[in-house]
Write a protein that holds these residues in place. Structure first.
Motif, PDB file in Angstrom:
ATOM      1  N   ALA A 184       2.696  -0.063  11.153  1.00 27.79           N
ATOM      2  CA  ALA A 184       2.896   1.380  10.957  1.00 27.79           C
ATOM      3  C   ALA A 184       3.681   1.644   9.678  1.00 27.79           C
ATOM      4  O   ALA A 184       3.383   2.593   8.935  1.00 27.79           O
ATOM      5  CB  ALA A 184       3.616   1.972  12.165  1.00 27.79           C
ATOM      6  N   ARG A 185       4.671   0.803   9.393  1.00 27.37           N
ATOM      7  CA  ARG A 185       5.453   0.956   8.158  1.00 27.37           C
ATOM      8  C   ARG A 185       4.578   0.719   6.927  1.00 27.37           C
ATOM      9  O   ARG A 185       4.680   1.446   5.930  1.00 27.37           O
ATOM     10  CB  ARG A 185       6.634  -0.013   8.163  1.00 27.37           C
ATOM     11  N   ILE A 186       3.719  -0.290   6.986  1.00 26.06           N
ATOM     12  CA  ILE A 186       2.834  -0.591   5.863  1.00 26.06           C
ATOM     13  C   ILE A 186       1.862   0.567   5.621  1.00 26.06           C
ATOM     14  O   ILE A 186       1.621   0.975   4.487  1.00 26.06           O
ATOM     15  CB  ILE A 186       2.067  -1.907   6.121  1.00 26.06           C
ATOM     16  N   SER A 219       5.066  -2.207  14.878  1.00 21.83           N
ATOM     17  CA  SER A 219       5.919  -1.338  14.073  1.00 21.83           C
ATOM     18  C   SER A 219       5.776  -1.656  12.584  1.00 21.83           C
ATOM     19  O   SER A 219       5.763  -0.755  11.742  1.00 21.83           O
ATOM     20  CB  SER A 219       7.380  -1.516  14.503  1.00 21.83           C
ATOM     21  N   GLY A 220       5.653  -2.951  12.277  1.00 17.95           N
ATOM     22  CA  GLY A 220       5.499  -3.356  10.879  1.00 17.95           C
ATOM     23  C   GLY A 220       4.236  -2.792  10.266  1.00 17.95           C
ATOM     24  O   GLY A 220       4.237  -2.329   9.122  1.00 17.95           O
ATOM     25  N   THR A 226       2.231   3.759   6.402  1.00 14.82           N
ATOM     26  CA  THR A 226       2.954   4.913   5.845  1.00 14.82           C
ATOM     27  C   THR A 226       3.252   4.700   4.368  1.00 14.82           C
ATOM     28  O   THR A 226       3.087   5.618   3.541  1.00 14.82           O
ATOM     29  CB  THR A 226       4.267   5.133   6.615  1.00 14.82           C
ATOM     30  N   ALA A 227       3.669   3.494   4.015  1.00 17.90           N
ATOM     31  CA  ALA A 227       3.994   3.202   2.616  1.00 17.90           C
ATOM     32  C   ALA A 227       2.748   3.272   1.732  1.00 17.90           C
ATOM     33  O   ALA A 227       2.791   3.805   0.620  1.00 17.90           O
ATOM     34  CB  ALA A 227       4.644   1.825   2.513  1.00 17.90           C
ATOM     35  N   ASP A 244      10.688 -10.019   9.539  1.00 11.68           N
ATOM     36  CA  ASP A 244      10.965  -8.775  10.257  1.00 11.68           C
ATOM     37  C   ASP A 244       9.663  -8.097  10.686  1.00 11.68           C
ATOM     38  O   ASP A 244       9.549  -7.598  11.821  1.00 11.68           O
ATOM     39  CB  ASP A 244      11.779  -7.846   9.359  1.00 11.68           C
ATOM     40  N   LEU A 245       8.664  -8.100   9.807  1.00 12.81           N
ATOM     41  CA  LEU A 245       7.360  -7.523  10.142  1.00 12.81           C
ATOM     42  C   LEU A 245       6.660  -8.339  11.225  1.00 12.81           C
ATOM     43  O   LEU A 245       6.038  -7.783  12.141  1.00 12.81           O
ATOM     44  CB  LEU A 245       6.471  -7.469   8.897  1.00 12.81           C
ATOM     45  N   LEU A 276       8.591  -3.075   0.308  1.00 13.05           N
ATOM     46  CA  LEU A 276       7.741  -3.496   1.419  1.00 13.05           C
ATOM     47  C   LEU A 276       6.343  -3.839   0.924  1.00 13.05           C
ATOM     48  O   LEU A 276       5.799  -4.911   1.252  1.00 13.05           O
ATOM     49  CB  LEU A 276       7.672  -2.382   2.469  1.00 13.05           C
ATOM     50  N   ASP A 298       7.863  -7.780  14.940  1.00 12.04           N
ATOM     51  CA  ASP A 298       7.350  -6.574  15.604  1.00 12.04           C
ATOM     52  C   ASP A 298       6.160  -6.065  14.790  1.00 12.04           C
ATOM     53  O   ASP A 298       6.266  -5.095  14.035  1.00 12.04           O
ATOM     54  CB  ASP A 298       8.441  -5.510  15.691  1.00 12.04           C
TER      55      ASP A 298
END
Length: 332
Positions: A135-137, A132-133, A139-140, A125-126, A56, A129
């Motif tokens: 938030a994923r970035i 949500s994308g 966290t990573a 995909d990011l 990611l 949404d």
């Protein structure tokens, strides 16, 4: 060539900042583009055993070309913490995230290389949404910082503070002309314009927004330019970067000096090739901060180390005499 045009007011709004979040982001470029013989090879060798899946992050941060601006919320003051900056990143407008990721997906330089189809699928995909994308970035990035950058941050921070002290002295000695003249080989200042050699051309008026200058360990060898609101920024490599990953001489290689100063003071002196606070030194040499402070005062009285105040911190560094002692005691 990028040209940043100043007004008189812009010259009065030049400021500096250190950004641990920006170090994490730019280090991802080093990770994907680095080689075993690169400047940051020692760091690469140390972190590779600790890497998890970075698909990611390495999709969003490419080795070259466009870097989405949302990944670098501008520091509100000279040295925000990583957590403060990450919170600001998490608060980014999802619409802006989607727009900048869409631009990244079509960028010819950033997207070149094997795996283009996969990268675009991840970005799509990011974009579909972005809340949500994002938030994923976030966290990573948090996990990556703690595993790969945070353990090295005290030494990196010491180098960055040393660069800031030098740049402020340049500004005091010769104004903005001297400051920009020594900033980076790709940077020059003529009349009211800052010229930066890049792979593309452009001109931007600062428009009384000023300019933020950010020394960044992982910017090397590039100069990264941001012209977006609220404030344009130029990221450059700090002075003395070549010695960052050198292993400080330990007392095992300074036995002659330890015989005169004692093991603890020899170990402290060996660490001080970069400016460090008492707290940072205590962590490096495994002693209590009050003990380190007492040793530093003794070394300072002997003219072997010197100190200067940097905000709330007092930073210590070897004097030329200290350098000579360490050099003479090290094995040839």
């Amino acid at each position: 060539m990028i040209r940043l045009r100043f007004t008189v007011e812009d010259l009065s709004l030049v400021r500096f900042s250190i950004s641990p979040l920006w170090e994490a982001v730019t280090s991802l470029r080093t990770l994907t583009a680095g080689s075993p013989t690169s400047l940051h090879a020692p760091w690469l060798a140390q972190i590779r055993p600790h890497l998890d899946d970075l698909d990611l992050l390495t999709t969003v941060v490419r080795p070259a070309g466009y870097l989405p601006d949302f990944l670098h919320p501008l520091p509100p003051h000279r040295e925000p913490s990583f957590d403060t900056s990450l919170t600001a990143l998490a608060a980014t407008d999802p619409g802006l995230v989607a727009t900048e990721l869409a631009h990244l997906a079509q960028h010819p330089i950033a997207m070149r290389g094997p795996g283009l189809g996969h990268r675009r699928a991840v970005l799509n995909d990011l974009i579909a949404d972005p809340r949500s994308g994002l938030a994923r970035i976030v966290t990573a990035l948090d996990g990556y910082w703690r595993a790969c950058v945070a353990p090295h941050w005290p030494r990196m921070r010491a180098l960055l503070h040393a660069d800031l002290a030098h740049r402020l002295q340049e500004l005091a000695d010769g104004g903005v002309h001297q400051l920009f003249r020594t900033l980076h080989p790709a940077v020059s200042f003529t009349s009211n314009t800052l010229n930066i050699v890049k792979y593309y051309n452009g001109t931007a008026d600062l428009r009384r927004r000023g300019l933020l200058l950010i020394p960044c360990v992982f910017a090397w060898p590039d100069v990264i330019v941001r012209t977006a609101d609220p404030q344009p920024a130029v990221t450059y490599s700090p002075r003395g970067l070549g010695r960052l990953w050198e292993s400080p001489s330990g007392t095992h290689s300074l036995s002659a000096l330890a015989g005169v100063l004692g093991d603890s003071r020899a170990a402290i002196l060996a660490q001080l090739d970069l400016p460090m606070s008492t707290t940072h030194l205590a962590g490096q040499v495994g002693l209590a901060a009050p003990t380190v402070n007492a040793h530093l005062k003794a070394l300072s009285r002997a003219g072997i180390v010197t100190s200067h105040r940097d905000g709330h911190n007092v930073l210590y560094q070897r004097t030329s005499l200290g350098d000579q002692l360490v050099s003479a005691a090290a094995p040839q």
